[in-house]
Motif scaffolding. Structure first.
Motif, PDB file in Angstrom:
ATOM      1  N   GLY A  63       0.820  -1.217   0.000  1.00  0.00           N
ATOM      2  CA  GLY A  63       0.000   0.000   0.000  1.00  0.00           C
ATOM      3  C   GLY A  63       0.844   1.253   0.000  1.00  0.00           C
ATOM      4  O   GLY A  63       0.561   2.220  -0.716  1.00  0.00           O
ATOM      5  N   THR A 117       2.448   1.556  -3.490  1.00  0.00           N
ATOM      6  CA  THR A 117       1.461   2.003  -4.482  1.00  0.00           C
ATOM      7  C   THR A 117       1.131   3.483  -4.284  1.00  0.00           C
ATOM      8  O   THR A 117       1.057   4.247  -5.247  1.00  0.00           O
ATOM      9  CB  THR A 117       0.184   1.153  -4.389  1.00  0.00           C
ATOM     10  OG1 THR A 117       0.524  -0.212  -4.559  1.00  0.00           O
ATOM     11  CG2 THR A 117      -0.830   1.568  -5.436  1.00  0.00           C
ATOM     12  N   GLY A 118       0.933   3.895  -3.049  1.00  0.00           N
ATOM     13  CA  GLY A 118       0.653   5.307  -2.774  1.00  0.00           C
ATOM     14  C   GLY A 118       1.795   6.199  -3.209  1.00  0.00           C
ATOM     15  O   GLY A 118       1.581   7.278  -3.762  1.00  0.00           O
ATOM     16  N   SER A 119       3.020   5.761  -2.959  1.00  0.00           N
ATOM     17  CA  SER A 119       4.190   6.544  -3.375  1.00  0.00           C
ATOM     18  C   SER A 119       4.252   6.670  -4.889  1.00  0.00           C
ATOM     19  O   SER A 119       4.539   7.739  -5.421  1.00  0.00           O
ATOM     20  CB  SER A 119       5.474   5.892  -2.872  1.00  0.00           C
ATOM     21  OG  SER A 119       5.472   5.828  -1.469  1.00  0.00           O
ATOM     22  N   PHE A 178       1.636   9.121  -6.076  1.00  0.00           N
ATOM     23  CA  PHE A 178       2.051  10.496  -5.781  1.00  0.00           C
ATOM     24  C   PHE A 178       3.100  10.967  -6.775  1.00  0.00           C
ATOM     25  O   PHE A 178       3.033  12.081  -7.296  1.00  0.00           O
ATOM     26  CB  PHE A 178       2.598  10.578  -4.345  1.00  0.00           C
ATOM     27  CG  PHE A 178       3.093  11.952  -3.999  1.00  0.00           C
ATOM     28  CD1 PHE A 178       2.203  12.986  -3.750  1.00  0.00           C
ATOM     29  CD2 PHE A 178       4.450  12.224  -3.942  1.00  0.00           C
ATOM     30  CE1 PHE A 178       2.654  14.250  -3.446  1.00  0.00           C
ATOM     31  CE2 PHE A 178       4.918  13.489  -3.636  1.00  0.00           C
ATOM     32  CZ  PHE A 178       4.012  14.508  -3.382  1.00  0.00           C
TER      33      PHE A 178
END
Length: 144
Positions: A7, A10-12, A15
């Motif tokens: 997670g 994926t978030g990085s 962004f």
């Protein structure tokens, strides 16, 4: 632990992908300080067909339909002078045919500076979709 790590990764990546997208638009962004005088501002505003509803550079801070604190009378005079210049040039049918033939022969000319990094974002989206598919298939194999 693995889920939280996936997670975060994926978030990085999301962004970073949105940062690339925004950075591409900043290079073409215009501000009032980029223009030497009101005539340049009015020329840019008029030639691009901007209005209070269509102001991608946010040059019209007070939403009055005029860029960079140009007065209505200044803009009206500028528009009248532009329309006066256009009406004085009479274009014949032969001139239109010649210009149409010239525009057809310009195949392969350079593209305008309106392109974005869409292919990069498509590649990034395909990578995220592929990573998600890989995680999904691994989970199914472990539970089966």
């Amino acid at each position: 632990m693995k889920k939280s790590l996936a997670g975060i990764l994926t978030g990085s990546l999301l962004f970073i992908g949105t940062t690339f997208s925004v950075a591409a638009d900043e290079h073409n962004d215009k501000d009032c300080g980029d223009f030497a005088d009101h005539n340049e501002v009015m020329a840019f505003w008029y030639e691009n067909g901007y209005s209070a509803d269509n102001d991608p550079h946010r040059l019209d801070a007070d939403n009055d339909g005029l860029a960079c604190e140009v007065t209505q009378s200044e803009y009206d005079n500028y528009v009248a002078s532009q329309e006066g210049d256009d009406s004085s040039e009479s274009v014949t049918e032969e001139d239109q045919d010649e210009s149409a033939a010239e525009s057809e022969s310009e195949e392969g000319a350079a593209l305008p500076d309106t392109a974005s990094n869409g292919p990069l974002m498509m590649l990034f989206g395909a990578g995220v979709a592929g990573a998600g598919s890989l995680l999904l298939f691994r989970r199914k194999n472990k539970t089966a």
